[in-house]
Motif scaffolding. Structure first.
Motif, PDB file in Angstrom:
ATOM      1  N   GLY A 129      11.199 -34.450  50.471  1.00  0.00           N
ATOM      2  CA  GLY A 129      11.974 -33.700  51.447  1.00  0.00           C
ATOM      3  C   GLY A 129      13.313 -33.189  50.995  1.00  0.00           C
ATOM      4  N   GLY A 130      13.644 -33.352  49.714  1.00  0.00           N
ATOM      5  CA  GLY A 130      14.844 -32.728  49.177  1.00  0.00           C
ATOM      6  C   GLY A 130      16.097 -33.563  49.173  1.00  0.00           C
ATOM      7  N   ALA A 131      16.113 -34.728  49.865  1.00  0.00           N
ATOM      8  CA  ALA A 131      17.344 -35.508  49.922  1.00  0.00           C
ATOM      9  C   ALA A 131      17.097 -37.012  49.811  1.00  0.00           C
ATOM     10  N   PRO A 132      16.241 -37.450  48.907  1.00  0.00           N
ATOM     11  CA  PRO A 132      16.049 -38.894  48.748  1.00  0.00           C
ATOM     12  C   PRO A 132      17.195 -39.513  47.959  1.00  0.00           C
ATOM     13  N   GLN A 133      17.259 -40.836  48.008  1.00  0.00           N
ATOM     14  CA  GLN A 133      18.133 -41.559  47.091  1.00  0.00           C
ATOM     15  C   GLN A 133      17.461 -41.572  45.720  1.00  0.00           C
ATOM     16  N   VAL A 134      18.268 -41.505  44.660  1.00  0.00           N
ATOM     17  CA  VAL A 134      17.753 -41.582  43.297  1.00  0.00           C
ATOM     18  C   VAL A 134      18.473 -42.720  42.604  1.00  0.00           C
ATOM     19  N   VAL A 135      17.714 -43.727  42.155  1.00  0.00           N
ATOM     20  CA  VAL A 135      18.291 -44.901  41.515  1.00  0.00           C
ATOM     21  C   VAL A 135      17.870 -44.919  40.049  1.00  0.00           C
ATOM     22  N   LEU A 136      18.842 -44.852  39.150  1.00  0.00           N
ATOM     23  CA  LEU A 136      18.601 -44.910  37.708  1.00  0.00           C
ATOM     24  C   LEU A 136      18.879 -46.329  37.246  1.00  0.00           C
ATOM     25  N   LEU A 137      17.827 -47.098  37.014  1.00  0.00           N
ATOM     26  CA  LEU A 137      17.982 -48.470  36.551  1.00  0.00           C
ATOM     27  C   LEU A 137      18.120 -48.482  35.036  1.00  0.00           C
TER      28      LEU A 137
ATOM     29  N   SER B 295      20.102 -29.596  39.091  1.00  0.00           N
ATOM     30  CA  SER B 295      20.467 -28.970  40.369  1.00  0.00           C
ATOM     31  C   SER B 295      19.607 -29.462  41.523  1.00  0.00           C
ATOM     32  N   CYS B 296      18.422 -30.012  41.212  1.00  0.00           N
ATOM     33  CA  CYS B 296      17.553 -30.511  42.281  1.00  0.00           C
ATOM     34  C   CYS B 296      18.172 -31.708  43.000  1.00  0.00           C
ATOM     35  N   LEU B 297      19.234 -32.288  42.438  1.00  0.00           N
ATOM     36  CA  LEU B 297      19.875 -33.458  43.042  1.00  0.00           C
ATOM     37  C   LEU B 297      21.003 -33.088  44.003  1.00  0.00           C
ATOM     38  N   LYS B 298      21.104 -31.833  44.361  1.00  0.00           N
ATOM     39  CA  LYS B 298      22.264 -31.369  45.127  1.00  0.00           C
ATOM     40  C   LYS B 298      22.398 -32.027  46.496  1.00  0.00           C
ATOM     41  N   GLU B 299      21.299 -32.531  47.060  1.00  0.00           N
ATOM     42  CA  GLU B 299      21.360 -33.215  48.349  1.00  0.00           C
ATOM     43  C   GLU B 299      21.114 -34.710  48.212  1.00  0.00           C
ATOM     44  N   CYS B 300      21.146 -35.215  46.978  1.00  0.00           N
ATOM     45  CA  CYS B 300      20.767 -36.607  46.719  1.00  0.00           C
ATOM     46  C   CYS B 300      21.974 -37.482  46.405  1.00  0.00           C
TER      47      CYS B 300
END
Length: 348
Positions: free
Chosen positions: A130-138, A150-155
């Motif tokens: 949906g364009g705005a998930p949380q993104v966790v980089l472990l 740029s895809c992270l603009k709402e994340c």
């Protein structure tokens, strides 16, 4: 297997080697990369990295060096500063030697392919959720996706790693941004939160939550170049924690796994392995698992042009085969795996 062949196989699994022909890096471009390290503060910080960090922490700089020197494929304006002169010059020299020798495998391309696979799957996962998930980089290391995708603009992006690594990374970026020799970085993500924690400790998920992670929200978990550094019990605990963390939202996990032969190349560094991660993840609650190897259509990116490159040879062999029948070398594999989970997938 000759010592040269052993070196090649280990380099491929470690991310030092890859495949391809033609010009990889112009000297003028390399000098432009090195100019980004001119700031005295940057050089002083990297002197500390060389003096104080062990091989696991320094591997983050090696990854950044590959991203910086494969700029024709990977756009990462922060990579050179995060890599440092030692790792940039070391990899550059290896790439030039391979290029002059007309090698089938040129150092660094495995990291380039791996980076592009994760980039592509992150973008697809963001769209799917949906364009705005949380993104966790472990085990985020010197990752700079928050500044370049740029895809992270709402994340909301969370980077979790050792405290000393995250502090060094922040200081390096600050020093570079203050230098006239470095291009300015623009935050692409909606927000970036650094979480100092050791994923081998049982409280890392609590620390993540205290920094703003919300289990009720859809989440993309990115485990790039991290899981095989953990011992089996720790690795399984991390995967099971991720599977259990979903409450009322969907989860997508992106990870790379080594097979057993690959970990044996450096047993002091690599520990966890699985020969069938596409079977492992469903057993702990994930579904819709897809597995790729370097050289597959979705893990190629036009960078593996030599018809006899090692990666194509490996992917043509059955995964159950441990030894290459052509030359007797061990089949050392790196798997790229994507899986999803939703509350409905949970078993009792």
């Amino acid at each position: 297997m000759s010592s040269r062949e052993e070196e090649k196989v280990e380099a491929c699994v470690n991310g030092d080697a890859g495949a391809g022909e033609g010009e990889v890096d112009e000297e003028g471009e390399f000098e432009a990369v090195m100019a980004q390290l001119a700031a005295e503060g940057v050089r002083a910080l990297h002197a500390r990295v060389e003096a104080e960090w062990g091989p696991v922490l320094q591997s983050a700089c090696q990854t950044a060096a590959a991203r910086a020197l494969w700029a024709r494929a990977v756009r990462d304006p922060a990579a050179a500063v995060l890599a440092g002169e030692r790792f940039l010059r070391g990899l550059h020299d290896k790439m030039r030697r391979d290029e002059r020798a007309g090698a089938r495998e040129v150092h660094g391309v495995m990291i380039a392919v791996r980076t592009l696979w994760f980039d592509a799957r992150i973008e697809a996962a963001v769209a799917a959720l949906g364009g705005a998930p949380q993104v966790v980089l472990l085990g985020a290391g010197m990752d700079a996706r928050a500044y370049r995708l740029s895809c992270l603009k709402e994340c909301m992006v969370f980077e979790l790693d050792f405290p000393e690594l995250l502090e060094m990374k922040s200081d390096l970026l600050h020093e570079a941004m203050s230098s006239a020799n470095h291009q300015k970085l623009t935050m692409m993500a909606k927000s970036l939160i650094r979480v100092p924690a050791n994923i081998q400790d049982g409280d890392w998920i609590t620390k993540l939550q205290s920094c703003g992670y919300v289990p009720e929200r859809s989440t993309i978990w990115v485990l790039e170049g991290i899981i095989y550094y953990l011992h089996h019990a720790h690795a399984m605990r991390v995967l099971e924690t991720i599977a259990a963390s979903r409450i009322s939202a969907s989860t997508i996990i992106l990870a790379d796994f080594m097979n057993k032969n690959a970990t044996l190349l450096s047993p002091g560094m690599y520990h966890f392995y699985h020969d069938s991660p596409d079977l492992l993840l469903p057993s702990i609650g994930f579904s819709q698992v897809t597995l790729s190897q370097i050289g597959d259509p979705q893990a190629h990116f036009g960078l593996l042009s030599h018809p006899e490159n090692l990666f194509d040879k490996l992917r043509r062999l059955p995964r159950s085969m441990e030894t290459n029948p052509e030359d007797g070398t061990p089949c050392c594999r790196l798997y790229f795996v994507e899986a999803s989970a939703s509350p409905e997938d949970q078993t009792t």
